[in-house]
Design an enzyme around this catalytic site. Structure first.
Site, PDB file in Angstrom:
ATOM      1  N   GLY A   7       0.815  -1.224   0.000  1.00 26.63           N
ATOM      2  CA  GLY A   7       0.000   0.000   0.000  1.00 26.63           C
ATOM      3  C   GLY A   7       0.841   1.264   0.000  1.00 26.63           C
ATOM      4  CG  ASP A  50       4.372  -9.780   4.364  1.00 24.92           C
ATOM      5  OD1 ASP A  50       4.896 -10.804   4.829  1.00 24.92           O
ATOM      6  OD2 ASP A  50       3.253  -9.390   4.707  1.00 24.92           O
ATOM      7  CE  LYS A  83       5.107   0.345   1.603  1.00 26.75           C
ATOM      8  NZ  LYS A  83       3.803  -0.437   1.576  1.00 26.75           N
ATOM      9  CB  THR A  84       3.991   0.013   6.850  1.00 27.35           C
ATOM     10  OG1 THR A  84       2.687  -0.165   7.386  1.00 27.35           O
ATOM     11  CG2 THR A  84       4.985  -0.145   7.971  1.00 27.35           C
TER      12      THR A  84
END
Length: 696
Positions: free
Chosen positions: A106, A201, A225-226
């Site tokens: 995302g 992941d 990144k998240t």
């Protein structure tokens, strides 16, 4: 204006003022693009080198040692200035190279600045270097779909949100065939290095690619990144090397601004409870940060609920000489009771409104729901493995899936599979609402994870809360407090005995604060009887209208508005913190590449401190990996970091819960975080959770 004097539409659209005010690119975007992020001091030197940091230790998984043998011995590497003694490193640093970049998973605000940092550093080191962006995520690598990143392309996206420049996707490079296709693409483009920007992941994928491509001399670097903020890296000795992933601060601020607006609305209109679900599939970091940003009246933190112990049930069991094991851990029913307790407390102070924050993944911390999720995920994975079919395609609707579970519980389906679903499970599952059953049986994501965003968590909890509030209302417990001054003023206007009626109607007339109607008064009939028994009226026809109005005001009407904050936050333009953070991550990634590193994750240490203390590092991804169940099988992955209930940030929220609940007369304690900006002295320079956790 006369119809005949209207300007025609063609002239209107071609007018200079029209073109100026409705242009795709406004002044704010132009200023954003021109903003120059700060650079860590080391990146202002001529060139950089890597310095191993063996003092940082990790406990390594044995499986990782076997399958990632070529990168398992990597050390943490600190980026330091090069000196004249580093002639070999200097020559390598400035050589021409081709670098590929891919977004995976995302979107998160700041991704474009990672590309900007890599591009600027690569071109500064050698203008002949080329940077390629793979389109639509890892699928772009497999399908050889890419674009060469140019200066004009980078300049169009500097400091801008989204992953629009090259898009993103969720394809996993997890099979030998996919590895072979990736190798072929990298060789065709003559890539020296591949940078994978993604979550846990995706960085796991980066480690396997680094292992696979090392023999070909192709380096692979990961970037954390998240927006969930669940990539946090600490050593075995407790040293924090990466305190959050990029995008977290921006998303939390975007959510917080919207939730703050709801706080303003709630205390203006005073008739709604705004129920705000925020993203965070496993960890509650976003909920914690938005609580600190807004001071919402109630914020649930999943990790806190996991440690819950019902002391009353425990004590009752001990008195019976028993141990009640169900007293350990939160249940859905008890959680709904705690929510009701909050609502009733505020209503008693005349505040039948408020704002609550619920993390998206809160259900994972509820005992019976967690068991259902584990069992159903295992059943789905087993079905797919045994039959080589897709469970959701084989059973396309809820009735078909329920029938399969029913047959499974009776032992007449999939006898070879483990008997994980029994009659008791079937009975408990059938008691759940259909929409919740549907949610628990929803298709798992590509990594085998349960998709909490597809479940209406807020509806489940609030439906249960509303049912219990109705019971409390019928028992006379849930009441709206009456302002004493308003009561006395109204009684005086009607020439009524305020003290006499007050002692008859209210249970706390002799106490300070809002007045609460007695629990025995639950209708106009019981109100009339109470006033008659006190000798204040002769019959029910004499019940004063003002007293009737006061009673009606005390009867609560519970109304909610639900909101979900997720996609809007991850699509926001980045804060100044994320602009600076991601640009330096890009510079870090290039320094790792330019110095021959592979299998490393680019991070910035000391994010919780002022910018001058930021320290660029490379962390061995293999050291972060451990075995975890995915799609019914054990797989090596990076462990997600959840909220530490012993952290300063959580302890502050816990200590201020009652204050922010504001279940007493007077103003609420709402905080206004303001809009996301990238300039200005009032713009905060890092997340509040990081600032609090830096206090020692």
């Amino acid at each position: 204006m006369e119809h005949s004097s209207r300007i025609d539409i063609k002239t209107l659209l071609n007018h200079a003022k029209t073109a100026s005010v409705i242009a795709d690119i406004n002044r704010e975007a132009i200023e954003r693009r021109a903003f120059a992020p700060k650079k860590c001091q080391v990146f202002s030197e001529g060139f950089t080198v890597l310095e191993d940091q063996p003092q940082y230790r990790f406990s390594q998984d044995r499986e990782a040692e076997k399958v990632l043998a070529d990168i398992i011995d990597n050390h943490v590497q600190k980026i330091v200035p090069g000196t004249p003694e580093h002639s070999t490193e200097q020559e390598r640093y400035f050589k021409r190279r081709n670098i590929g970049i891919v977004f995976s998973g995302g979107p998160a605000p700041g991704g474009h600045n990672v590309i900007s940092g890599i591009f600027d550093a690569a071109k500064k080191a050698n203008p002949a270097s080329r940077v390629y962006g793979f389109i639509l995520g890892p699928a772009g690598i497999l399908e050889r779909s890419y674009v060469e990143i140019t200066e004009s392309l980078v300049d169009a996206y500097r400091n801008m949100g989204g992953f629009n420049m090259i898009k993103t996707g969720r394809t996993k490079i997890d099979l030998k065939k996919k590895m072979d296709l990736s190798r072929a693409t990298c060789k065709a483009l003559e890539l020296d290095a591949l940078v994978i920007v993604g979550g846990d992941d995706s960085n796991t994928n980066a480690a396997f690619l680094a292992q696979e491509l090392k023999v070909d001399g192709i380096q692979v670097i990961g970037v954390p990144k998240t927006i969930d903020g669940d990539i946090r890296v600490s050593t075995e000795d407790g040293d924090v090397l990466c305190s959050t992933s990029f995008g977290f601060h921006t998303a939390a601020r975007a959510f917080a601004q919207n939730i703050s607006n709801l706080c303003t609305d709630a205390s203006s209109d005073i008739k709604y409870w705004h129920v705000c679900k925020v993203m965070g599939r496993v960890a509650s970091h976003l909920a914690l940060e938005t609580a600190l940003q807004t001071h919402a009246n109630l914020t649930l933190i999943g990790e806190d609920l996991a440690d819950y112990v019902d002391q009353e049930r425990l004590k009752a069991a001990q008195e019976r000489g028993e141990i009640d094991y169900t007293a350990y851990g939160m249940t859905l029913r008890h959680l709904s009771r705690l929510i009701c307790e909050t609502i009733v407390k505020r209503a008693a102070s005349g505040k039948n409104y408020g704002v609550m924050i619920i993390p998206e993944g809160v259900l994972e911390f509820i005992n019976e729901i967690q068991i259902f999720i584990i069992k159903l995920s295992t059943i789905i994975a087993e079905f797919n493995n045994v039959h080589d079919l897709d469970f959701h395609a084989s059973f396309p609707n809820l009735d078909a899936r329920l029938d399969y579970l029913r047959r499974l519980s009776r032992g007449i389906s999939d006898r070879a599979a483990s008997p994980i679903w029994n009659l008791r499970d079937d009975e408990l599952f059938n008691d759940l609402p259909a929409f919740f059953q549907e949610g628990l049986l929803v298709e798992r994501d590509t990594h085998g994870n349960f998709q909490f965003s597809q479940v209406k968590t807020e509806k489940i909890l609030m439906d249960m809360a509303m049912d219990y509030l109705e019971i409390l209302r019928e028992k006379g417990i849930y009441k709206v407090g009456i302002n004493r001054r308003s009561y006395e003023s109204l009684m005086a206007m009607d020439g009524l005995d305020a003290e006499g009626f007050g002692r008859a109607i209210f249970k706390n007339y002799d106490q300070d604060g809002y007045l609460l109607v007695k629990e025995t008064i639950i209708s106009l009939k019981t109100l009339t009887q109470t006033v008659m028994n006190a000798g204040l009226i002769d019959d029910e026809k004499d019940l004063p209208g003002s007293v009737v109005d006061l009673f009606k005001k005390s009867v609560p009407k519970f109304s909610i508005q639900t909101h979900f904050y997720g996609y809007d936050g991850r699509g926001s333009d980045p804060t100044k913190f994320d602009c600076n953070y991601t640009y330096n991550l890009g510079l870090t990634a290039f320094s790792l590449i330019a110095n021959g590193a592979t299998g490393q994750m680019a991070v910035i240490k000391n994010l919780e401190h002022k910018f001058c203390k930021w320290e660029p590092l490379g962390i061995p991804i293999s050291s972060l990996m451990h075995l975890e169940e995915r799609k019914g099988k054990l797989a090596l992955v990076i462990e997600k970091s959840i909220v530490d209930v012993e952290s300063n940030a959580f302890r502050v929220v816990k200590a201020l819960r009652e204050k922010w609940l504001a279940a007493e007369p007077g103003d609420d304690c709402y905080r206004r975080p303001g809009p996301v900006r990238f300039t200005g002295s009032s713009e905060e320079d890092r997340p509040i959770t990081l600032m609090l956790n830096s206090i020692h």
